[in-house]
Design a protein around this motif. Structure first.
Motif, PDB file in Angstrom:
ATOM      1  N   LEU A 117      96.084  85.712  30.211  1.00 54.68           N
ATOM      2  CA  LEU A 117      95.208  85.482  31.259  1.00 54.68           C
ATOM      3  C   LEU A 117      93.668  85.852  30.978  1.00 54.68           C
ATOM      4  O   LEU A 117      92.839  85.140  31.205  1.00 54.68           O
ATOM      5  N   VAL A 118      93.745  87.173  30.647  1.00 53.17           N
ATOM      6  CA  VAL A 118      92.421  87.786  30.562  1.00 53.17           C
ATOM      7  C   VAL A 118      91.756  87.088  29.184  1.00 53.17           C
ATOM      8  O   VAL A 118      90.729  86.691  29.184  1.00 53.17           O
ATOM      9  N   ALA A 119      92.317  86.925  28.115  1.00 54.70           N
ATOM     10  CA  ALA A 119      92.023  86.386  26.840  1.00 54.70           C
ATOM     11  C   ALA A 119      91.580  84.807  27.110  1.00 54.70           C
ATOM     12  O   ALA A 119      90.156  84.589  26.974  1.00 54.70           O
ATOM     13  N   TYR A 120      92.170  84.106  27.636  1.00 52.56           N
ATOM     14  CA  TYR A 120      92.054  82.658  27.786  1.00 52.56           C
ATOM     15  C   TYR A 120      91.073  82.414  29.065  1.00 52.56           C
ATOM     16  O   TYR A 120      90.259  81.656  29.236  1.00 52.56           O
ATOM     17  N   GLY A 121      91.157  83.491  29.960  1.00 56.83           N
ATOM     18  CA  GLY A 121      90.254  83.383  31.163  1.00 56.83           C
ATOM     19  C   GLY A 121      88.699  83.634  30.876  1.00 56.83           C
ATOM     20  O   GLY A 121      87.793  82.885  31.246  1.00 56.83           O
ATOM     21  N   VAL A 122      88.623  84.770  30.023  1.00 60.22           N
ATOM     22  CA  VAL A 122      87.175  84.861  29.532  1.00 60.22           C
ATOM     23  C   VAL A 122      86.510  83.661  28.710  1.00 60.22           C
ATOM     24  O   VAL A 122      85.421  83.093  29.189  1.00 60.22           O
ATOM     25  N   TYR A 123      87.541  83.013  27.948  1.00 64.65           N
ATOM     26  CA  TYR A 123      86.818  81.710  27.236  1.00 64.65           C
ATOM     27  C   TYR A 123      86.679  80.716  28.292  1.00 64.65           C
ATOM     28  O   TYR A 123      85.437  80.091  28.360  1.00 64.65           O
ATOM     29  N   ASP A 124      87.618  80.340  28.918  1.00 71.80           N
ATOM     30  CA  ASP A 124      87.534  79.217  29.843  1.00 71.80           C
ATOM     31  C   ASP A 124      86.526  79.590  31.178  1.00 71.80           C
ATOM     32  O   ASP A 124      85.513  78.560  31.214  1.00 71.80           O
ATOM     33  N   LEU A 125      86.410  80.700  31.714  1.00 65.88           N
ATOM     34  CA  LEU A 125      85.643  80.846  32.744  1.00 65.88           C
ATOM     35  C   LEU A 125      84.126  80.978  32.121  1.00 65.88           C
ATOM     36  O   LEU A 125      83.199  80.540  32.955  1.00 65.88           O
ATOM     37  N   SER A 126      83.975  81.652  31.024  1.00 66.62           N
ATOM     38  CA  SER A 126      82.477  81.807  30.515  1.00 66.62           C
ATOM     39  C   SER A 126      82.078  80.161  30.128  1.00 66.62           C
ATOM     40  O   SER A 126      81.075  79.941  30.383  1.00 66.62           O
ATOM     41  N   ASN A 127      82.830  79.326  29.644  1.00 71.82           N
ATOM     42  CA  ASN A 127      82.559  78.034  29.373  1.00 71.82           C
ATOM     43  C   ASN A 127      82.158  77.127  30.471  1.00 71.82           C
ATOM     44  O   ASN A 127      81.174  76.574  30.702  1.00 71.82           O
ATOM     45  N   LEU A 128      82.859  77.501  31.894  1.00 70.93           N
ATOM     46  CA  LEU A 128      82.574  76.831  32.868  1.00 70.93           C
ATOM     47  C   LEU A 128      81.309  77.474  33.678  1.00 70.93           C
ATOM     48  O   LEU A 128      80.773  76.485  34.030  1.00 70.93           O
ATOM     49  N   ALA A 129      81.118  78.682  33.391  1.00 74.03           N
ATOM     50  CA  ALA A 129      79.660  79.116  33.742  1.00 74.03           C
ATOM     51  C   ALA A 129      78.549  78.818  33.031  1.00 74.03           C
ATOM     52  O   ALA A 129      77.479  78.894  33.539  1.00 74.03           O
ATOM     53  N   THR A 130      78.800  78.513  31.801  1.00 72.79           N
ATOM     54  CA  THR A 130      77.424  78.375  30.876  1.00 72.79           C
ATOM     55  C   THR A 130      77.720  76.807  30.138  1.00 72.79           C
ATOM     56  O   THR A 130      76.546  76.405  29.703  1.00 72.79           O
TER      57      THR A 130
END
Length: 138
Positions: free
Chosen positions: A90-103
């Motif tokens: 959750l943390v690893a995929y969340g960092v990737y996906d949420l960072s992409n969603l934010a940027t």
């Protein structure tokens, strides 16, 4: 099971299991089951052919992180192994996906959610199988 650390042999076995499980699950998910969704949601962002070196680095590094963070200090139960592994996912995929969603301008909310759920479940499953295998070498 005790609260000790995995032996070096058990650590290596767990690493190998996570590597194989994640590679197999990703091959099925990214190459077949989820492919249409990714093409529909983020198609313009996708390469025609993946960059194999970064992919290989992911498959070498992610299992190391999952085993070290979730399993190296031996979970007291298989359920705990699944939970710890799922949290790492959750943390690893969340960092990737949420960072992409934010940027990224065209990153999809649907891809973000689906990918995080997939990473959480795949990591939990890989951690379960890795711990089962590691227990045989302890």
């Amino acid at each position: 099971m005790s609260s000790s650390r995995l032996t070096p042999k058990a650590f290596f076995v767990a690493y190998g299991v996570v590597l194989l499980v994640m590679a197999a699950l990703d091959a099925v998910w990214l190459g077949w089951l989820g492919l249409d969704m990714y093409k529909q949601e983020i198609g313009p962002l996708l390469l025609d052919t993946p960059k194999w070196l970064p992919a290989a680095l992911f498959y070498l590094c992610y299992p190391l992180g999952l085993v070290f963070l979730a399993l190296h200090i031996r979970p007291s139960t298989l359920g705990e192994a699944v939970l710890r592994s799922a949290v790492v996912g959750l943390v690893a995929y969340g960092v990737y996906d949420l960072s992409n969603l934010a940027t990224l301008r065209d990153w999809s909310v649907k891809v973000c959610i689906v990918d995080m759920v997939y990473g959480t479940c795949a990591s939990g499953f890989a951690g379960f199988l890795a711990m089962k295998a590691a227990n045989k070498f302890s």
